[in-house]
Design an enzyme around this catalytic site. Sequence first.
Site: not given
Ligand code: SF4
Length: 493
Positions: A9, A358, A455, A458
Amino acid sequence: MLDRPQENCGVVGVFSLSGTNVIPMGIDALRALQHRGQEAWGLAVPNRKPVKRMGLVSSSSSEFKKLAQEYSSPAAIGHVRYSTVGGGSLENAQPLKVKDLCVAHNGTIANADEISNMVGGCTFTPQSASDTLVAAHRLVSLISENGKMGKALSILKNEMIGSFCFTFISDDGAVYAARDPKGFRPMVLGHKKDDDVYIVASESSALSAVGATLIRNVKPGELLRISAEGLESEIFSTEPERAHCSFEFTYFAHPSSKMEGANIYVTRKRIGKMLARKFPIKDADLVVPVPDSARPAALGYAQELGIQFDEGLLKDRYSKKGPLRSFIEPHHTERMEINRWIMPIREIIDGKHVVVIDDSLVRGTSSRAIVKALRRAGAKRISMLITYPPITHPCYAGIDFPSQEELATFSPDRRELSRQETIEMVRNSIGADFLGYNSAENLADAVGLPADSMCFACSTGDYASLGVTPKFKTRREMKGDEMDGTEAGAGEG
Ligand code: SF4
């Protein structure tokens, strides 16, 4: 760990030192954060129950005048919600009130059930599951034990796994804002000279919407208090490591926002230019963006290679779901409905080698639908380029990539695949002639931050920045009974 709905959010906190009613500003700020959550919104002022509504902020426009009068206050916090499936009810909309504190949260608390045990577990039932509510209860109990919000946060941040940007409002009229020690989710501070208003928000788009000037990012590990005494800052964590979410830069954030010093539109254009150097498809006739977030990257790509850029795919803004963002819609059918209203323009596409750009490829369904639509519109060849690296793991820090088995990169026979094999599997499944993904290094360069301060969990599966090894669960385990869209590939990207 993490088997409950997550709270992601956009949040806002507003305080007028001149005593102006800030409700109209709060509403405008939330409208400018709508891209961060389309499901529900809410506002809270001191000594009242929070106001909450389902749907877009603008859907309640007939009430704005009444709300501004009824809840008139020089201090308010607000929230727009994007949740995972199980929590999409008004009850779980925010802000939430615990004793004399209202809370709005952007992020995910992955060990909410452990925190729940610390507050007796009573707040955490499958029917009203909310990691924010659990954290709020724990925070209130820590404040009563330790006296101060900063001290309470310095304890809570060690207990919580995940990410957070909080805004709080207390019944004594003070607004607080806190950002997690690694800065996973964004938060900025601004000031509006007229009315002497301080505003904190997830993104600077909210500041622009109310005519405020961006002062700075809220520092990771910083707590701000805004009250009649003015603005006060306290550092509740001095951890030096940073883990700014890289996905904000390619997809989530508003193009007008400035995040960690970088304007999102300019950054996305730069990402496109760098993608052009990585994948120079010089025999392409046309570069087409997948609307809307990939538009600046596609423009950057086309400009770098001197290839024609055109809007070969258009979102139908006149349909009910057309203007919405599909990735953050919680239900498969709603995401499909949004994707159905991305329409190709045959006169632009027919007979061309199209490079379609994309911002991400998550579950793969929309990419598959777009490739099909381009083929139907006569594309001779379709090369798809993705500005984000392959998403192979779920996010435990605020974005809804809930289970590995849903991702397009998930191998159905659970075989360990090389990167090239993974890309080939995805290319096959979406039906493109070529598929290329950006690299993390390229992305970090384009943003202008060191890769190790961002980060990428993912896309790497390295969750060291969260300090945990997540226990991966299936979609059904994570979402409970409300699971829908069981096929891999149910969202934008
Ligand atoms: S895992 Fe991916 S989506 Fe989640 S905070 Fe880290 S970079 Fe962002």
